[in-house]
Write an enzyme that holds these catalytic residues in place. Structure first.
Site, PDB file in Angstrom:
ATOM      1  CE1 TYR A  38      28.281  55.795  91.846  1.00  0.00           C
ATOM      2  CE2 TYR A  38      29.636  57.389  90.703  1.00  0.00           C
ATOM      3  CZ  TYR A  38      29.457  56.456  91.398  1.00  0.00           C
ATOM      4  OH  TYR A  38      30.712  56.049  92.034  1.00  0.00           O
ATOM      5  N   GLY A  39      22.878  58.480  88.693  1.00  0.00           N
ATOM      6  CA  GLY A  39      22.023  59.276  88.127  1.00  0.00           C
ATOM      7  C   GLY A  39      20.837  59.666  88.876  1.00  0.00           C
ATOM      8  CG  ASN A  70      27.126  62.370  80.326  1.00  0.00           C
ATOM      9  OD1 ASN A  70      27.370  63.399  79.737  1.00  0.00           O
ATOM     10  ND2 ASN A  70      27.582  61.186  79.871  1.00  0.00           N
ATOM     11  CB  CYS A 180      23.610  58.887  79.729  1.00  0.00           C
ATOM     12  SG  CYS A 180      23.790  57.366  81.092  1.00  0.00           S
ATOM     13  CB  THR A 181      29.223  56.939  79.485  1.00  0.00           C
ATOM     14  OG1 THR A 181      28.751  56.469  80.960  1.00  0.00           O
ATOM     15  CG2 THR A 181      29.910  58.189  79.651  1.00  0.00           C
ATOM     16  CG  HIS A 182      24.606  53.314  80.912  1.00  0.00           C
ATOM     17  ND1 HIS A 182      25.604  53.871  81.844  1.00  0.00           N
ATOM     18  CD2 HIS A 182      24.440  52.067  81.401  1.00  0.00           C
ATOM     19  CE1 HIS A 182      25.594  53.187  82.914  1.00  0.00           C
ATOM     20  NE2 HIS A 182      25.005  52.106  82.593  1.00  0.00           N
TER      21      HIS A 182
HETATM   22  N1  DGL Z   1      27.017  56.354  83.072  1.00  0.00           N
HETATM   23  C1  DGL Z   1      26.114  57.369  83.753  1.00  0.00           C
HETATM   24  C2  DGL Z   1      25.988  58.719  83.285  1.00  0.00           C
HETATM   25  O1  DGL Z   1      26.742  58.867  82.278  1.00  0.00           O
HETATM   26  C3  DGL Z   1      24.909  56.759  84.091  1.00  0.00           C
HETATM   27  C4  DGL Z   1      24.424  55.711  84.962  1.00  0.00           C
HETATM   28  C5  DGL Z   1      24.156  56.089  86.272  1.00  0.00           C
HETATM   29  O2  DGL Z   1      23.243  56.556  86.355  1.00  0.00           O
HETATM   30  O3  DGL Z   1      24.989  55.574  87.136  1.00  0.00           O
HETATM   31  O4  DGL Z   1      25.410  59.411  83.571  1.00  0.00           O
END
Ligand code: DGL
Length: 261
Positions: A38-39, A70, A180-182
């Site tokens: 999504y980012g 995020n 970012c949750t990663h």
């Molecule tokens: N987990 C997403 C976040 O916290 C990042 C991954 C994405 O770009 O989709 O922004």
């Protein structure tokens, strides 16, 4: 049940933290693996996807929605709150609360995806709580693919983290928001390059604590949430890589259910 969604893997760090904080409550996780990341997408697209993800969770019986991403939190929270009649948690506010409480010098670093950093939402929320804060933000677009690839302990990952953090280090941040949750998945590499004295703010832990506090003080939500500690995991695309990294993050085997968005 508590419904949690992310674009893919990263939100599992939030799911794990929620499972740790609230082991009795039922949780359903949705990872939009077919449409990740999504980012790197426009706000309009992220909003559309986040609304569809939330609708799926509410259809499944979610009485709380957790936006464990995020990028989606930064652009879609208001839209989700307007559309769905359930409490909505995002990952940004709890991280900002934690960071502004813990910082001594008021010099705060924020790292995240391009979508999150360019939204400016972290700066805005930090300043609302700590007007004098000095904030240094940096988009780190290569970190999500490295995590997705399972490159947690590779020298290349450490080198890229070092390069991203260099400008924040020179500005002497004392607190770093992992926006970012990663990123909690490569927290040791980030801590090593940021310096051991820098406080790491892991939004997955921050949001899990905020949800627990909310549930503990709200008897009506306690009555609506199902219990038993059951967990269900849905994804929009099943890949062996996702299964492998999911096992690593959750520290156990899980059954993935496929859903078409
Ligand atoms: N987990 C997403 C976040 O916290 C990042 C991954 C994405 O770009 O989709 O922004």
């Amino acid at each position: 049940m508590i419904g949690i969604f992310d674009s893919g893997l990263g939100g599992l760090t939030v799911a794990r933290a929620v499972m740790d904080e609230l082991p009795d409550y039922d949780i359903t996780y949705f990872g939009d693996t077919a449409r990740t990341p999504y980012g790197a997408k426009s706000p309009q697209t992220v909003i559309q996807y986040a609304m569809e993800d939330s609708a799926f969770l509410v259809d499944q019986g979610a009485r709380i929605i957790v936006i464990a991403c995020n990028s989606a939190s930064s652009v879609a929270t208001g839209h989700i709150m307007d559309r769905f009649d359930v409490p909505v948690f995002e990952v940004i506010t709890p991280a900002v609360d934690m960071a502004t409480e813990i910082t001594k010098k008021g010099i705060i670093g924020v790292i995240g995806t391009r979508a999150t950093i360019s939204s400016g939402v972290y700066e805005q929320k930090i300043r609302e709580r700590l007007a004098s804060a000095k904030i240094h933000s940096r988009a780190c677009p290569l970190l999500v693919p490295l995590v997705e690839e399972g490159w947690m302990n590779k020298p290349e990952t450490r080198m890229i983290v070092k390069k991203y953090l260099h400008p924040l280090k020179t500005r002497q941040i004392d607190t770093l928001i992992l926006g970012c949750t990663h990123y909690p998945i490569i927290k040791p590499a980030i801590q090593a390059k940021a310096g051991k004295r820098v406080n790491m703010i892991d939004s997955s832990i921050a949001v899990a604590r905020a949800i627990r506090q909310f549930i503990e003080t709200d008897t009506s939500i306690q009555a609506q949430l199902t219990r038993g500690g059951n967990t269900r995991f849905f994804v929009s695309d099943i890949t062996p890589q996702f299964e492998k990294t999911a096992r690593l993050i959750l520290n156990r085997n899980i059954t993935l259910n496929h859903v078409t968005m």
